[in-house]
Write a protein that holds these residues in place. Sequence first.
Motif, PDB file in Angstrom:
ATOM      1  N   UNK A   1      -4.015  24.503 -30.310  1.00 57.95           N
ATOM      2  CA  UNK A   1      -4.831  25.222 -29.351  1.00 57.95           C
ATOM      3  C   UNK A   1      -5.233  24.315 -28.195  1.00 57.95           C
ATOM      4  N   UNK A   2      -5.539  23.062 -28.502  1.00 52.02           N
ATOM      5  CA  UNK A   2      -5.938  22.114 -27.450  1.00 52.02           C
ATOM      6  C   UNK A   2      -4.772  21.839 -26.506  1.00 52.02           C
ATOM      7  N   UNK A   3      -3.576  21.731 -27.049  1.00 52.85           N
ATOM      8  CA  UNK A   3      -2.383  21.503 -26.227  1.00 52.85           C
ATOM      9  C   UNK A   3      -2.127  22.694 -25.312  1.00 52.85           C
ATOM     10  N   UNK A   4      -2.240  23.897 -25.850  1.00 47.29           N
ATOM     11  CA  UNK A   4      -2.069  25.119 -25.049  1.00 47.29           C
ATOM     12  C   UNK A   4      -3.109  25.156 -23.937  1.00 47.29           C
ATOM     13  N   UNK A   5      -4.346  24.845 -24.275  1.00 49.54           N
ATOM     14  CA  UNK A   5      -5.422  24.871 -23.279  1.00 49.54           C
ATOM     15  C   UNK A   5      -5.138  23.905 -22.131  1.00 49.54           C
ATOM     16  N   UNK A   6      -4.642  22.719 -22.444  1.00 52.51           N
ATOM     17  CA  UNK A   6      -4.330  21.730 -21.405  1.00 52.51           C
ATOM     18  C   UNK A   6      -3.201  22.213 -20.497  1.00 52.51           C
ATOM     19  N   UNK A   7      -2.191  22.839 -21.066  1.00 48.24           N
ATOM     20  CA  UNK A   7      -1.052  23.331 -20.280  1.00 48.24           C
ATOM     21  C   UNK A   7      -1.438  24.522 -19.413  1.00 48.24           C
ATOM     22  N   UNK A   8      -2.169  25.455 -19.976  1.00 48.84           N
ATOM     23  CA  UNK A   8      -2.504  26.679 -19.248  1.00 48.84           C
ATOM     24  C   UNK A   8      -3.332  26.402 -18.007  1.00 48.84           C
ATOM     25  N   UNK A   9      -4.276  25.482 -18.083  1.00 48.39           N
ATOM     26  CA  UNK A   9      -5.130  25.246 -16.919  1.00 48.39           C
ATOM     27  C   UNK A   9      -4.370  24.621 -15.755  1.00 48.39           C
ATOM     28  N   UNK A  10      -3.181  24.099 -16.003  1.00 46.85           N
ATOM     29  CA  UNK A  10      -2.361  23.490 -14.948  1.00 46.85           C
ATOM     30  C   UNK A  10      -1.350  24.480 -14.350  1.00 46.85           C
ATOM     31  N   UNK A  11      -1.217  25.655 -14.927  1.00 45.52           N
ATOM     32  CA  UNK A  11      -0.177  26.602 -14.523  1.00 45.52           C
ATOM     33  C   UNK A  11      -0.671  27.581 -13.455  1.00 45.52           C
ATOM     34  N   UNK A  12       0.260  27.990 -12.594  1.00 43.91           N
ATOM     35  CA  UNK A  12      -0.029  29.035 -11.615  1.00 43.91           C
ATOM     36  C   UNK A  12       0.352  30.404 -12.167  1.00 43.91           C
TER      37      UNK A  12
END
Length: 142
Positions: A1-12
């Motif tokens: 979940x932490x990995x997903x959270x880090x990736x999502x906040x960087x995506x457009x």
Amino acid sequence: AALVAEHIKKQDIVITTALIPGRKAPILVTREHVASMKPGSVLIDLAVEQGGNVEGSELGKVVVTDNGVKIVGHANYPSRIAESASLLYAKNLLALLQALHDKEKGITLNWDDEIVKAIALTRDGQVVHPAFADAVREVQTV
């Protein structure tokens, strides 16, 4: 979940598609994830008809969050894509034909052009496309 959270906040743009047959779609993107995204980011929830993968998605609606993120919950995506795909294909074919057409000479093939090299299968009775030439060599050696 932490990995997903880090990736999502960087995506457009994030497109979700997870479905489990016969069950409600799992939530993959939480409200916290959405809140961490930049204004103008877009989430496409392809599972919205089964409850959605994005918390806050609504069937048949585009929801704009307080931080300016759009959550798209259109129903029946396949019916929306066909027309766009057909138009894109037609535009690509027109561009190809225009690239091969000379106003004075008509259809002309510049054999040094990378587009012609990529689409030509044969020339003067010989297979010239590398992918097909290899296959022909294999058949001839059998």
